[in-house]
Design a protein around this motif. Sequence first.
Motif, PDB file in Angstrom:
ATOM      1  N   ILE A 114       3.432   6.923  -5.240  1.00 11.27           N
ATOM      2  CA  ILE A 114       2.803   7.922  -6.731  1.00 11.27           C
ATOM      3  C   ILE A 114       2.528   9.427  -5.923  1.00 11.27           C
ATOM      4  CG2 ILE A 114       1.838   8.101  -8.855  1.00 11.27           C
ATOM      5  CD1 ILE A 114       1.051   4.741  -8.205  1.00 11.27           C
ATOM      6  N   VAL A 115       1.771   9.456  -4.836  1.00 12.10           N
ATOM      7  CA  VAL A 115       1.427  10.579  -4.798  1.00 12.10           C
ATOM      8  C   VAL A 115       2.982  11.928  -4.741  1.00 12.10           C
ATOM      9  CG1 VAL A 115       1.045  12.366  -2.330  1.00 12.10           C
ATOM     10  CG2 VAL A 115      -0.299  10.259  -3.061  1.00 12.10           C
ATOM     11  N   ILE A 116       4.039  11.266  -4.346  1.00 15.88           N
ATOM     12  CA  ILE A 116       5.028  11.819  -5.016  1.00 15.88           C
ATOM     13  C   ILE A 116       5.363  12.989  -6.165  1.00 15.88           C
ATOM     14  CG2 ILE A 116       7.945  11.995  -4.555  1.00 15.88           C
ATOM     15  CD1 ILE A 116       7.703   9.870  -2.972  1.00 15.88           C
ATOM     16  N   LEU A 117       4.705  11.913  -7.112  1.00 11.62           N
ATOM     17  CA  LEU A 117       5.153  12.554  -8.377  1.00 11.62           C
ATOM     18  C   LEU A 117       4.028  13.759  -8.506  1.00 11.62           C
ATOM     19  CD1 LEU A 117       5.787  12.725 -11.328  1.00 11.62           C
ATOM     20  CD2 LEU A 117       4.460  10.723 -12.128  1.00 11.62           C
ATOM     21  N   PHE A 118       2.544  13.280  -8.169  1.00 16.73           N
ATOM     22  CA  PHE A 118       1.887  14.186  -8.667  1.00 16.73           C
ATOM     23  C   PHE A 118       1.764  15.628  -7.642  1.00 16.73           C
ATOM     24  CE2 PHE A 118      -0.075  10.497 -10.949  1.00 16.73           C
ATOM     25  CZ  PHE A 118       0.631  11.213 -11.975  1.00 16.73           C
ATOM     26  N   VAL A 158       0.626  -1.315  -0.377  1.00 22.49           N
ATOM     27  CA  VAL A 158      -0.365   0.302   0.395  1.00 22.49           C
ATOM     28  C   VAL A 158       0.963   1.217   0.279  1.00 22.49           C
ATOM     29  CG1 VAL A 158      -0.705   0.193   2.622  1.00 22.49           C
ATOM     30  CG2 VAL A 158      -1.796   1.030   1.457  1.00 22.49           C
ATOM     31  N   LEU A 159       2.113   0.813   0.882  1.00 25.10           N
ATOM     32  CA  LEU A 159       2.508   2.542   0.860  1.00 25.10           C
ATOM     33  C   LEU A 159       3.758   2.980  -0.523  1.00 25.10           C
ATOM     34  CD1 LEU A 159       4.490   2.009   4.180  1.00 25.10           C
ATOM     35  CD2 LEU A 159       2.604   3.313   3.310  1.00 25.10           C
ATOM     36  N   CYS A 175     -13.647  10.423  -1.342  1.00 24.66           N
ATOM     37  CA  CYS A 175     -13.333   8.595  -1.710  1.00 24.66           C
ATOM     38  C   CYS A 175     -12.923   8.266  -0.486  1.00 24.66           C
ATOM     39  CB  CYS A 175     -12.062   9.526  -2.894  1.00 24.66           C
ATOM     40  SG  CYS A 175     -12.195  10.109  -4.124  1.00 24.66           S
ATOM     41  N   ASN A 176     -11.982   8.554   0.528  1.00 22.12           N
ATOM     42  CA  ASN A 176     -12.102   7.735   1.761  1.00 22.12           C
ATOM     43  C   ASN A 176     -13.567   7.832   2.543  1.00 22.12           C
ATOM     44  OD1 ASN A 176      -9.371   8.702   1.988  1.00 22.12           O
ATOM     45  ND2 ASN A 176      -9.240   9.317   4.388  1.00 22.12           N
ATOM     46  N   ALA A 182      -4.868   5.556   0.336  1.00 26.85           N
ATOM     47  CA  ALA A 182      -3.773   5.183  -0.295  1.00 26.85           C
ATOM     48  C   ALA A 182      -4.456   6.236  -1.791  1.00 26.85           C
ATOM     49  CB  ALA A 182      -2.918   4.447  -1.012  1.00 26.85           C
ATOM     50  N   ALA A 183      -5.483   5.539  -2.895  1.00 20.66           N
ATOM     51  CA  ALA A 183      -5.833   6.312  -3.835  1.00 20.66           C
ATOM     52  C   ALA A 183      -6.871   7.546  -3.701  1.00 20.66           C
ATOM     53  CB  ALA A 183      -7.058   4.667  -4.384  1.00 20.66           C
ATOM     54  N   ALA A 184      -7.095   7.326  -2.555  1.00 22.92           N
ATOM     55  CA  ALA A 184      -7.706   8.569  -2.140  1.00 22.92           C
ATOM     56  C   ALA A 184      -7.164   9.895  -2.681  1.00 22.92           C
ATOM     57  CB  ALA A 184      -8.891   8.081  -1.289  1.00 22.92           C
TER      58      ALA A 184
END
Length: 527
Positions: free
Chosen positions: A361-365, A355-356, A399-400, A413-415
């Motif tokens: 991927i959050v880092i990129l955006f 999950v981490l 989303c959560n 994580a997706a949220a």
Amino acid sequence: MTEHKSRTIFKGAFILTVAGLISKILSAGYRVPLQNITGDLGFYIYQQVYPILGIAVILSLYGFPAAISKLVSEISEEHKTLSFPSFFIPVFLWMAGICGLIFIIGYSQASTIAAVMGDMKLVPSLRSAFFVFLLVPFVSLFRGVFQGGNQMGPTASSQIIEQLIRVSIIIATAVWVMRSERLYAIGIGASTAALAGALGAILVLVLYARKHQMWSYQRWESSISYIKTILFYGLFICFNYMMLLSLQLVDAFTLVRGLIDFGVDLDSARVSKGIFDRGQPLIQLGTVLASSIALALIPSVTKPRLKKNPELVKGYMFTATKFSLVVAAGATVGLIVLFPEINRLFFQSEDGTQVLRLLSIVILFTSLAITTSSILQGLGYVTHTAVYVLAAILFKTLCNLWLIPYLGLEGAAAASLIAVVFVWLANVITLRKHFPIKKWLELPWSSIVIASIGMVLLLMFLRVLGGLVVELDHRAVLLFYTLSLTGLGAILYFVLLFITGAFTKAELKQIPFHDKWGEFLPKGRIR
């Protein structure tokens, strides 16, 4: 603007950038030993309180000082000196009123907040956290006045001292709570550390203030609206810096309850939240590394400069975005590949690795969102960036509530990913007049893909080889092994970027040691 004044402003921006980088690295770094000392449950307790403390820090470091700096500049244009009765007292009282209201609401509703979080043991920690807001007006007023006079040294020094004091006390508290077996006291300790850090910052600022005659006692009238600038401009400036913090705040309110709906018992949900929060310091560190070079170029992007020399300013926009993209992409890909080793090295287990990886991927955006938000703010789109972050908070919350009961931690994580992608896309659309969509196609996507594939193949080969040759039972060996893989992967990534023509010689002049890096450029791309 004179050339001397322009150099002074850029020098000040650079000082604040460096101080912010040091402070953020400290802020990300101390949470690793904190988790090691208190475990995932203790880390969960701290992370429930941290967003509240973080909001107070951002208000005192970015929001209110930026608003006061703007007021000082406007008063200076009216050829007036700062007056104690006509400026300092009313500005302080407005900030004290705002922060006092936050304190009263937060302190009185701590039980309600803890109930929404699903953990009534957090009430004392939450109450103590809101006391920090009472010191925000003092720190903000000094910082804003100094920044309004283009003196960034006091803000930079006070920021680093504040962080050092805070980190030291938090770690000391973590050791104490584990010995006394009062784990929930870590939240109170975090609040105490933030209060002590703020007092340290005030002391530093007062020492600087004693060397300057900062005010007169002459009264005067002004048409400038203090409350409008403080409330709207100050708060809107904050939102760009609070994006990651806001996502953590949403998780603090919704993640534990969502996991219970997912079928996890309360104690396991708290530990799972602590495991999920392992990703926060790594995301923060990756984002800082990816956006620091880009943000150093942002002071050159202003509306007046765009009108005066549009091609030069658009070049700064493109270069800032490119640097942010290539560093964020490399950090994201490398972290995903090496997360099992990094998780074990930093947090002493591989719990939550999958999950981490998704959360990474959050880092990129986030890096792209922060860079584009900073460009928009430089061009005067302050309200737009604030609205986008507020909308992202709403998306994250919805989303959560929708995803976590069905997907667990993967849903959270997706949220987060959905929220930061939304901010980035909204910024891209708003910026299209000055940075057309087609310019994004001119970024070195093929170079990034080739460099990323090369780095992944190297890291996978070295991981297989390392597993056959090295026993990773000892943490010191694991540290050397992980650092070696990280360093070799980063070197190959950037070498491949250079030889595939990701950068031009002109762009490399924006970073240190550009004459050395230029040797890697293929001749066809030098200009």
